[in-house]
Write a protein that holds these residues in place. Structure first.
Motif: not given
Length: 331
Positions: A269-273, A307-309
């Motif tokens: 989450t912190l990494d924008g995923l 996981l993903g964007y």
């Protein structure tokens, strides 16, 4: 980092962070007790919130409670404290999953950096972009799982295809199994609630769209039911799936995997995923063995994450802290 006083309000705030954790069908199968005198939390399994057909051994229950334990550790670290944790401290009381004694932290730890993600992490059942996850992010996710004694593998190539095939089979099994559909019906809220919002389960606005195309292994919480007005969407054809595995397969391993799962989710989450779960095949013993890493063929897969964007997830309800926390003045 200065230590914040452990008054009752702070204890309630800590537990509020803990119970933001995910659990199967958002059943929230946990209870906490806090003793002021010894500054000790008990984490207990709430056996009234089991999912009898999809989780007969209680593996998913342990995973969810362990995720709440990890959140508690993170919240304590953010408040300047450390968690001296003992799992299964009483062999005669298997519902007592952990004792957490609050002790001074020698120095700020990495767990504290994860705290902002607790309020941001929500399961997203939306389509993700066909976009690669950077190598350094993959490496960091593997390492954070390893810190909890758990192996993390990204499924690729034939392994990814095997995981996708097993998950598709599991979805079909679930659809044909009347008892598992009964579990799903009990914990989902299509159409919303009349008069008040439920404090548990999966509401309709968190189902996400129906899959029109793609291969993302997203659980369809509608089950056998038709949800009027629910849109359809194309999902990714090459989803990013990660598998969390342990060497053995008992309650201590489930607790380790659940803490690693939440730690991975928070870092992602912190990494924008965006993140979701793809655990359908894990819930069927005859499919679960097919998920193992193919080169070694060893270990027990406990969790599969997607996981993903893409769009962030929809918040799901939580039981009030007053329902899950008891505070006493004694040890």
């Amino acid at each position: 980092m200065p230590q914040r006083p452990l008054d009752d309000r702070t204890v309630s705030d800590l537990v509020a962070a803990a119970v933001a954790a995910p659990s199967m069908h958002n059943a929230q199968p946990w209870r906490f007790r806090y003793a002021r005198g010894s500054r000790t939390f008990q984490l207990r399994a709430d056996l009234d919130r089991t999912i009898p057909h999809a989780d007969p051994e209680g593996r998913a229950l342990h995973l969810g409670c362990a995720a709440a334990l990890l959140n508690l550790r993170v919240a304590l670290a953010d408040h300047g404290w450390a968690a001296d944790t003992v799992l299964f401290p009483d062999a005669g009381d298997p519902a007592l999953l952990a004792l957490v004694r609050v002790v001074p932290a020698a120095r700020p730890g990495v767990l504290a950096t994860l705290y902002p993600a607790i309020g941001l992490r929500h399961t997203s059942r939306n389509p993700f972009e066909e976009r690669r996850i950077p190598r350094d992010v993959e490496t960091a996710l593997r390492e954070t799982a390893r810190q909890e004694g758990v192996r993390l593998d990204f499924a690729t190539g034939p392994h990814l295809q095997a995981v996708l095939a097993a998950t598709t089979d599991a979805e079909a099994y679930d659809y044909m199994d009347a008892e598992r559909d009964e579990d799903l019906a009990h914990w989902t809220r299509p159409g919303g609630e009349t008069g008040h919002r439920a404090s548990d389960g999966v509401p309709q606005d968190a189902f996400g769209p129906r899959m029109r195309g793609g291969r993302a292994p997203v659980r369809d919480f509608a089950g056998r039911r038709t949800v009027p007005g629910r849109p359809a969407a194309d999902f990714e054809t090459s989803p990013h799936l990660v598998l969390l595995s342990t060497e053995r397969d008992g309650p201590p391993d489930w607790m380790a995997a659940g803490q690693a799962m939440e730690r991975v989710l928070l870092l992602a989450t912190l990494d924008g995923l965006s993140t979701s779960f793809a655990t359908q095949a894990v819930e069927w013993p005859d499919l679960r063995w097919m998920l193992r890493e193919p080169v070694t063929g060893t270990g027990h897969v406990q969790v599969v994450l997607r996981l993903g964007y893409g769009p962030p997830g929809t918040p799901t309800p939580r039981r009030p802290v007053s329902e899950v926390l008891d505070i006493s003045g004694t040890a």
